[in-house]
Design a protein around this motif. Structure first.
Motif: not given
Lengths: 159, 388
Positions: B180, B147-150, B315-317, B178, B152
């Motif tokens: 992402a 999550r903290e890396n969105e 987070f903004e997808p 996700t 990736r």
């Protein structure tokens, strides 16, 4: 502004909050934009799209081609005004081509339509001829299809 | 009574069946149920594309095509990839038309893997990669993105997963579930790790057209990566053509040559009607993509905004058509959340756990659904959360 207008044209029920979320703007700004558009007659009004065939099977809509003699100074506008003042007139367009005005009127019966054409439209000074077309079926209006759309069955439920 | 379990392939039997179906059977029986579960466009294929398919039937084009697909279609695909993503592929030697993106993924995996070789799969991701690797005799190696890396894939995560047996890296971005994306700098970091290895990338770019705020970058565009990348794409998401089963794979010629054998024996050729429709999609479909993308973008913002207002971390997808909010703050796990949300409020969303490890605490919501549905689902979510 254009994005807000397009969204509202698609569905006038969107709230300023929803429009704000979708366009990334502030709800207050959206509200202001809408008020301004309403004041300037950019947004003319809000209506529901009703399929009257389902409500009143006798209801008739007609498209009337009207030829007119333009008047000095006022062109077509003055006659158009005299036509659109009638409550029955749903829409009115100035056309290029074989006729001048396209009048759409909705009536409760064929009789009502013909009374309008002969009693009100044809006698207007400057109207030289009319041709009345009865709309037999409305398939689509404002990007909406009137028939009940069949949904595909047995879609894959999870991908 | 025959003991089928003793007869059937151990490998196939080892694959886990999807546990999601029971939810949906439930949803089907509900009145006023809303599904944000289905992962396909809610748009019908644009009419001009459908019409091209119909016209091909009228003309009687009902035979097999060449194994790799119609030459005209491959040429159009090459033109499209150059026009939209600055990619160059030789339509005669480097492009194979497949039955959806899925077949391309399957044949790419089978063309590369020897028994026991490993394929690195970032998760959460679409469910097909692991089972396909297993079926090919390979070993899936899952890498949990964070999550903290969105969500990736980072260079460090990749480096830690590489062993002497690593043959493949599956790169599923823009990502289902996700949302992402991987930007150029992210891809360059991945490329730096792969440089000097023999690892091949299967880049599943089926959502390439659905990115918001920036254009998708293919890893094949990163220097040194073209020769080690198998690009998977298709028409399902970009042109709302899921049911036509139209995809394609692009790769260096020696790889396509082997994939083509698998395709030739297993499939023969992709459906002819669909191929004709796809030609039209390539020639006249760019405007359709923009129209649908804009619509998805509105709904995406509506959904993200609504979830955040309800206090869910999200987070903004920036790609695909999924939002992947954390539901940890509700105190429920993913499965409980989805089951109760469906039973109590009649809204179907998918537990993050369905997409592999790392999905716990998250749910997938698909915004390929009308703004009306999304708004209603958010209302019900508010009621649901307030009751917990």
């Amino acid at each position: 502004m254009e994005d807000v207008l397009r969204l509202l044209e698609k569905d006038a029920r969107f709230t300023p909050q929803q429009l704000a979320a979708m366009t990334g703007k502030k709800a207050d700004d959206i509200e202001e934009t809408i008020k301004k558009c309403e004041a300037e007659n950019v947004i003319i009004g809000y209506t529901a799209l009703v399929d009257w065939d389902k409500v009143d099977p006798n209801a008739v809509t007609a498209l009337i081609e009207v030829k007119i003699a333009p008047q000095r100074g006022a062109g077509f506008d003055r006659i158009a005004e005299r036509i659109y003042q009638f409550e029955e007139v749903e829409s009115l367009y100035l056309m290029s081509g074989a006729f001048d005005l396209a009048v759409v009127i909705a009536g409760r019966s064929i009789r009502e339509i013909s009374e309008f054409v002969f009693g009100r439209l044809a006698p207007i000074d400057g109207v030289t001829s009319t041709a009345t077309h009865i709309i037999l079926k409305k398939y689509k209006d404002k990007h909406r299809v009137f028939a009940n759309q069949e949904e595909q069955q047995e879609r894959l439920l999870f991908t | 009574m025959m003991d089928y379990s003793g007869i059937l392939s151990d490998r196939v039997q080892s694959l886990a069946p999807s546990g999601i179906r029971k939810f949906f059977d439930l949803l089907e029986s509900m009145k006023d149920g809303i599904s944000l579960g289905v992962g396909e466009p809610d748009f019908v294929t644009p009419w001009h594309i459908r019409d091209a398919g119909i016209y091909s039937l009228e003309k009687g084009f009902t035979k097999y095509t060449s194994n790799a697909g119609l030459g005209v279609l491959r040429a159009e695909i090459a033109g499209y990839l150059h026009r939209r993503f600055d990619l160059r592929y030789d339509p005669q030697k480097q492009i194979m038309v497949t039955v959806g993106g899925s077949e391309g993924i399957d044949s790419a995996i089978r063309a590369l893997l020897n028994p026991g070789e490993e394929a690195i799969i970032p998760v959460p991701s679409f469910v097909c990669y692991g089972p396909l690797v297993t079926m090919a005799g390979g070993v899936p190696v899952y890498v949990g993105t964070k999550r903290e890396n969105e969500f990736r894939l980072t260079a460090d995560e990749l480096r830690a997963a590489i062993t002497p047996k690593t043959k493949l890296l599956i790169l599923p971005y823009p990502n289902n579930p996700t949302g992402a994306i991987m930007e150029r700098k992210d891809l360059e970091a991945i490329a730096a790790v792969l440089e000097g290895t023999d690892i091949i990338v299967i880049s599943d770019e089926i959502y390439a057209e659905l990115t918001y705020g920036q254009r998708h970058v293919s890893i094949a565009n990163i220097p040194g990566m073209y020769e080690r990348t198998i690009l998977i794409n298709g028409f399902s998401k970009s042109h709302a053509m899921t049911g036509w089963r139209m995809g394609y794979a692009c790769a260096p010629q020696p790889i396509i040559k082997q994939m083509l054998k698998i395709h030739q024996y297993g499939i023969m050729s992709a459906p002819t009607t669909s191929q004709y429709a796809a030609i039209e999609a390539m020639r006249e479909g760019d405007a359709d993509i923009e129209l649908m993308r804009q619509e998805y973008d509105y709904r995406r913002k509506l959904l993200v905004d609504g979830l955040r207002k309800l206090g869910l971390d999200c987070f903004e997808p920036r790609g695909a058509f999924y939002v992947f909010p954390s539901i940890a703050s509700t105190g429920l796990n993913s499965d409980e959340f989805c089951e109760r949300f469906l039973l109590e409020e009649k809204v179907a969303v998918i537990p993050g756990t369905a997409f592999g490890a790392g999905g716990e605490g998250f749910v997938r919501m698909c915004y390929a659904s009308s703004a009306e549905n999304i708004s209603e689902a958010l209302k019900r979510l508010e009621v649901f959360i307030n009751r917990l």
